[in-house]
Design an enzyme around this catalytic site. Structure first.
Site, PDB file in Angstrom:
ATOM      1  N   PRO A  23       0.707  -1.803   0.337  1.00  0.00           N
ATOM      2  CG  PRO A  23      -1.277  -1.501   1.351  1.00  0.00           C
ATOM      3  CD  PRO A  23       0.127  -2.457   1.133  1.00  0.00           C
ATOM      4  CD  GLU A  24       1.222   3.158   4.855  1.00  0.00           C
ATOM      5  OE1 GLU A  24       1.912   4.198   5.122  1.00  0.00           O
ATOM      6  OE2 GLU A  24       1.145   2.061   5.723  1.00  0.00           O
ATOM      7  CE  LYS A  74      -0.699   5.353  -0.084  1.00  0.00           C
ATOM      8  NZ  LYS A  74      -1.919   5.409   1.471  1.00  0.00           N
ATOM      9  NE  ARG A 127      -6.974   2.687   7.370  1.00  0.00           N
ATOM     10  CZ  ARG A 127      -5.851   3.631   6.570  1.00  0.00           C
ATOM     11  NH1 ARG A 127      -7.428   3.754   6.323  1.00  0.00           N
ATOM     12  NH2 ARG A 127      -5.124   3.042   5.723  1.00  0.00           N
TER      13      ARG A 127
END
Length: 284
Positions: A2-3, A61, A267
């Site tokens: 993801p990052e 991303k 989150r």
DNA sequence: ACAGACCCCTGGTCGC
DNA sequence: TGCGACCAGGGGTCTG
């Protein structure tokens, strides 16, 4: 992956493997993987056949692969997406979603994605930044990232600092892990109000964001398990260097206080109660 | 402008 | 062993 560090690691690997190669066949194994390609899977395959990949670029991303037709393949890994280079004979992965073969004898490109939050699509403007991702801000490693614009934009917002770090239209490439890491380094709680931070404080935060992204990139990204790998299936090792993310109940590497976990934007956020005290005034 | 809810999915882990 | 609850690094859309 993801990052930014993970996506950039994939970009570099992909660029080495697919630049200059001509696409032969495209096989869509799961329709959800191309749901952002509105014309559908038949069109997706047809428009790519015979095209040569010119480059592999990244915005935040997102990845995009400009083609000799002027189109571009846009790829986003979502939470669990992988772009893997595999020899033709390699067994299909359980979550293989899209297979792209080339007209040479080299390895094929596979999009594998367990949770199917990621996906591929084709944009018609590959020569420039595709319009589908034009809303994504530059990332802090981009030479054209404007520090003072970021500082001013962030301070104009009336929101929580972690929320701002995760806002890809303000600064891209930062996700939940590296936001927590940068906040820990800055000794700021994620709930601090953006418009209450001084200019120097925001500059320091930005410097920490840049540092942590850069260090993670050198390490090949952060990988907790086999889900997060580069195009050759290898894991990064930045997880060993994490100071905040996932460290609930463990001592702070700076002061020894037991780290906490809090819910934020649905989150988990990890921080040190002593180094990163909650703001006295909640945002209003 | 911004917050918050909800959506999209599969699978690993943990407690019972 | 089985089952349910909860967790997971993404982002898009809609409502208020």
């Amino acid at each position: 992956m993801p990052e930014l560090p993970e996506v950039e690691t994939v970009r570099q690997g992909l660029a080495k493997w697919v630049t200059g190669r001509r696409i032969d066949t495209v096989e869509v194994r799961h329709p959800r993987a191309i749901r952002r390609h509105l014309p559908g899977d038949v069109h997706f395959a047809a428009v790519l056949k015979g095209r040569t990949i010119l480059d592999v670029a990244r915005r935040g991303k997102y990845l995009w692969l400009p083609l000799d037709s002027g189109d571009a393949i846009i790829a986003h890994l979502g939470m669990s997406g992988q772009l893997l280079m595999q020899p033709a004979g390699a067994e299909d992965e359980t979550h293989l979603r899209v297979r792209i073969t080339f007209d040479d004898a080299g390895p094929q490109l596979r999009f594998v994605d367990q949770r199917t939050f990621g996906g591929l699509s084709v944009s018609e403007d590959g020569a420039e930044l595709p319009r589908e991702i034009a809303h994504i801000a530059r990332d802090p490693m981009d030479p054209l990232f404007d520090d003072e614009l970021f500082v001013a934009s962030l301070r104009r917002r009336h929101t929580e600092i972690k929320r701002a770090l995760l806002d890809q239209t303000l600064i891209s490439g930062v996700g939940n892990i590296y936001a927590d890491e940068a906040l820990w380094r800055s000794q700021l709680h994620g709930a601090r109000a953006t418009d209450a931070l001084t200019r120097p404080a925001v500059r320091r935060l930005l410097a920490h964001v840049r540092d942590v992204l850069g260090e993670a990139l050198v390490a090949g990204g952060t990988s907790f398990d086999a889900l997060y790998v580069n195009v050759d299936g290898e894991s990064g090792y930045f997880d060993r260097a994490l100071n905040a993310y996932g460290r609930e109940g463990q001592p702070c590497h700076r002061c020894g206080t037991i780290m906490r976990r809090e819910q934020f934007m649905n989150r988990s956020s990890y921080s040190c109660p002593r180094c990163q005290p909650r703001p006295r005034q909640p945002l209003r």
